[in-house]
Design a protein around this motif. Structure first.
Motif, short mmCIF file in Angstrom:
data_model
loop_
_atom_site.label_atom_id
_atom_site.label_comp_id
_atom_site.label_asym_id
_atom_site.label_seq_id
_atom_site.Cartn_x
_atom_site.Cartn_y
_atom_site.Cartn_z
N THR A 160 0.73 -1.52 -0.22
CA THR A 160 -0.13 -0.11 -0.17
C THR A 160 0.93 1.55 -0.07
OG1 THR A 160 -0.44 0.15 2.26
CG2 THR A 160 -1.85 -1.01 1.06
N THR A 161 2.55 0.91 -0.21
CA THR A 161 3.18 2.90 -0.35
C THR A 161 3.58 3.20 -1.75
OG1 THR A 161 4.89 1.03 -0.13
CG2 THR A 161 3.95 1.50 1.92
N VAL A 170 2.77 2.64 -5.73
CA VAL A 170 1.61 2.77 -7.08
C VAL A 170 2.83 1.91 -8.07
CG1 VAL A 170 -0.06 4.60 -7.35
CG2 VAL A 170 2.32 4.94 -7.90
N GLU A 189 4.55 1.29 -11.91
CA GLU A 189 4.68 1.44 -13.61
C GLU A 189 5.44 0.44 -14.63
OE1 GLU A 189 4.78 5.31 -14.85
OE2 GLU A 189 7.06 4.73 -15.95
N ILE A 231 1.34 2.94 -15.30
CA ILE A 231 1.20 2.75 -14.11
C ILE A 231 -0.51 1.56 -13.79
CG2 ILE A 231 0.11 4.40 -11.87
CD1 ILE A 231 1.94 5.79 -13.25
N ARG A 253 -2.37 0.54 -10.04
CA ARG A 253 -2.87 1.33 -9.53
C ARG A 253 -2.49 -0.27 -7.95
NH1 ARG A 253 -6.06 5.72 -11.57
NH2 ARG A 253 -4.41 7.10 -11.39
N GLU A 258 8.85 0.43 -12.41
CA GLU A 258 8.53 1.52 -11.11
C GLU A 258 8.05 1.72 -10.56
OE1 GLU A 258 11.16 3.84 -11.72
OE2 GLU A 258 11.85 3.42 -14.48
N ILE A 304 7.23 3.47 -7.89
CA ILE A 304 6.68 4.95 -6.96
C ILE A 304 6.12 4.94 -5.83
CG2 ILE A 304 6.53 7.58 -7.51
CD1 ILE A 304 5.90 6.42 -10.19
N LYS A 305 6.58 5.55 -4.86
CA LYS A 305 6.55 6.03 -3.31
C LYS A 305 5.64 6.93 -3.37
CE LYS A 305 10.38 3.97 -0.91
NZ LYS A 305 11.46 4.53 -0.47
N PHE A 306 4.35 6.76 -2.47
CA PHE A 306 3.38 7.56 -2.19
C PHE A 306 4.09 8.56 -0.76
CE2 PHE A 306 -0.15 5.12 -2.82
CZ PHE A 306 -0.73 5.60 -3.60
N MET A 307 4.72 9.56 -1.34
CA MET A 307 4.90 10.38 -0.34
C MET A 307 4.27 12.54 -0.06
SD MET A 307 8.90 10.46 -1.96
CE MET A 307 9.84 9.28 -2.52
N GLY A 308 4.19 12.10 0.70
CA GLY A 308 3.10 13.00 1.56
C GLY A 308 3.66 13.76 2.28
N GLY A 309 4.73 13.92 2.78
CA GLY A 309 5.55 15.14 3.56
C GLY A 309 6.06 16.66 2.00
N GLY A 310 5.75 17.27 3.57
CA GLY A 310 6.18 18.94 3.06
C GLY A 310 6.97 19.20 4.14
N LEU A 324 9.07 22.29 2.34
CA LEU A 324 9.22 22.53 0.41
C LEU A 324 8.62 24.07 0.41
CD1 LEU A 324 7.01 19.55 -0.56
CD2 LEU A 324 9.69 19.78 -0.65
N THR A 326 2.58 21.13 0.62
CA THR A 326 1.58 20.34 1.49
C THR A 326 2.13 19.43 2.38
OG1 THR A 326 -0.07 19.25 0.28
CG2 THR A 326 -0.35 20.85 1.03
N PHE A 356 -1.78 14.11 2.62
CA PHE A 356 -2.21 13.66 0.91
C PHE A 356 -3.26 14.54 1.08
CE2 PHE A 356 0.32 9.86 2.36
CZ PHE A 356 1.35 10.28 0.73
N LYS A 366 -2.60 17.56 -0.63
CA LYS A 366 -1.90 17.25 -2.11
C LYS A 366 -2.91 16.86 -2.90
CE LYS A 366 2.73 16.13 -0.25
NZ LYS A 366 3.16 18.19 -1.17
N ILE A 423 7.46 14.30 -0.18
CA ILE A 423 9.23 14.48 1.13
C ILE A 423 9.00 12.58 2.02
CG2 ILE A 423 10.40 16.04 -0.15
CD1 ILE A 423 10.01 17.39 2.62
#
Lengths: 70, 271, 74
Positions: free
Chosen positions: A34-35, A37, A39, A44, A46, A62, A64-70, B41, B128, B131, B134, B153
């Motif tokens: 679940t971390t 998607v 390709e 792609i 899901r 490929e 591709i990680k879910f990256m929710g940080g900011g 960010l 942000t 999720f 976003k 990130i």
């Protein structure tokens, strides 16, 4: 040997150890299904399609990680 | 509009660039960029856009500065702990460049108000840290037709993609929706290398400037991934999906909804 | 048409910035006459303008400074 290109790197598998689906591949790599998607050859895939997506010798994958940080 | 003597000196290194020149600088000065999220960010993005002479910078964040933010959120200083993030960021932007007018939106990004805010801008930076926000920004920018930069990130890795709504792959073309449960790893628990946010946030500012000036090639149609541990930058192709729930042929998302709700009550956290 | 720009006393690289801004205001094919100082400016400016695709038509030495005729090419 069979091989997959995963995130730009070639990974080789003995024929009997080659994962048959994306789910099996993620399990082998220790990546939570679940971390990311995926390709596969540019298409792609899901998370809900991982168990029924076949993986074949020579494919480019490929993860591709879910990256929710900011 | 013509540049003042002081502006000619301030922006001299921009103006010398063949692709910018005086006309490009004037264009930046008349441009408006909204930064959603004034964290890891948003901090470098805001400072570089201000320094570059982007004339109007919108700041949207409903949070206050927390001591744990300072390891990476370089626009906030130690004396700012406890202050509203928009106020803290505004004072630094004005100190860097008085040419930059700041519009403060001291609110959280929400479905019922975000569209009216973003339509006042030429470009949006999604900085942000969760999720739901976003996806909300992706959807709102699609409905309003505003180009934006997505970034995320995590620990030592970052990702980035620019979206021209209706023309290039959107965030939902790649990630249909938020990951189930806590798969995305919650804020404070996963950790993040502070300088990583500087790298990715600066790339977002780069995309904003390129888009405003119409120069170079935008990071559309591919997702850039970066690993601080290996120093690998990789572009993963990201095509538009015909079955994308937002920008596909038969869309199921036709209005904004808040994806999920705040699930973490830890101080300084908004998941 | 010929435009004129006195850049005596304006150091590098600000003189280049000013020339760029002035060139943007003349039409392609038109000429800009620039007065620049001896030393760094006369060593750098013609080279920089050439590199940016502009054409230096003439360089004449005056008393203590130089006069440069540049044709806008781009």
């Amino acid at each position: 040997m069979k091989s997959l290109q995963i995130n730009g790197q070639i990974r080789q598998f003995l024929p009997q150890e080659m994962p048959s689906t994306l789910s099996a591949l993620l399990e082998k790599l220790g990546i939570g299904a679940t971390t990311v998607v995926a390709e596969v050859d540019g298409q792609i895939v899901r998370p809900e399609e991982f168990t029924r997506t076949a993986v074949r010798d020579g494919q480019t994958i490929e993860l591709i990680k879910f990256m929710g940080g900011g | 509009m013509s540049l003042t003597e002081e502006q000619i000196q301030r922006y001299s290194r921009n103006i010398i660039l063949e692709q910018v020149g005086g006309a490009g600088q004037e264009k930046l000065l008349s441009s408006r960029v909204l930064i959603v999220g004034l964290g890891g960010l948003g901090s470098p993005a805001a400072l570089y856009l201000a320094a570059a002479g982007v004339g109007t910078i919108g700041l949207l964040d409903g949070d206050v500065v927390d001591l744990t933010n300072l390891q990476r959120q370089v626009i906030h200083h130690t004396k700012d702990v406890g202050k509203r993030k928009v106020a803290s960021a505004r004072s630094k932007i004005r100190a860097v460049n008085p040419d930059a007018a700041v519009r403060s939106h001291d609110v959280w990004a929400r479905a019922d108000s975000i569209r009216e805010i973003i339509r006042e801008y030429d470009f949006v930076i999604d900085a942000t840290d969760n999720f739901p926000a976003k996806f909300l920004i992706n959807d709102a920018c699609y409905f309003e037709g505003i180009p934006f930069s997505h970034a995320g990130i995590l620990q030592f890795e970052g990702q980035l993609m620019t979206v021209i709504p209706g023309k290039t792959a959107c965030y939902r073309c790649v990630f249909a929706g938020p990951p189930p449960g806590n798969a995305g790893a919650p804020c404070g628990q996963a950790g993040v290398l502070g300088v990583l946010s500087g790298v990715i946030g600066s790339l977002q500012a780069t995309e904003a400037i390129k888009c405003l000036l119409g120069i170079g090639e935008l990071l559309t149609g591919s997702l850039l991934t970066y690993s601080a541990l290996t120093m690998d930058f990789r572009k993963v192709p990201a095509k538009r999906r015909a079955d994308c729930a937002l920008c596909g042929q038969d869309p199921t998302i036709t209005s904004l909804v808040d994806e999920g709700k705040v699930t973490c009550n830890r101080k300084g956290c908004k998941r | 048409m010929t435009a004129k720009l006195d850049l005596r006393g304006v150091p590098c690289p600000l003189n280049l910035v000013k020339v760029k801004l002035a060139i943007e205001k003349v039409a392609v094919g038109d000429i800009l006459e620039i007065e620049i100082d001896d030393g760094e400016p006369i060593q750098n400016l013609p080279v920089s303008l050439g590199r940016q695709g502009q054409e230096i038509l003439e360089t004449t030495e005056q008393q203590g400074y130089f006069c440069l005729k540049v044709r806008r090419r781009l």
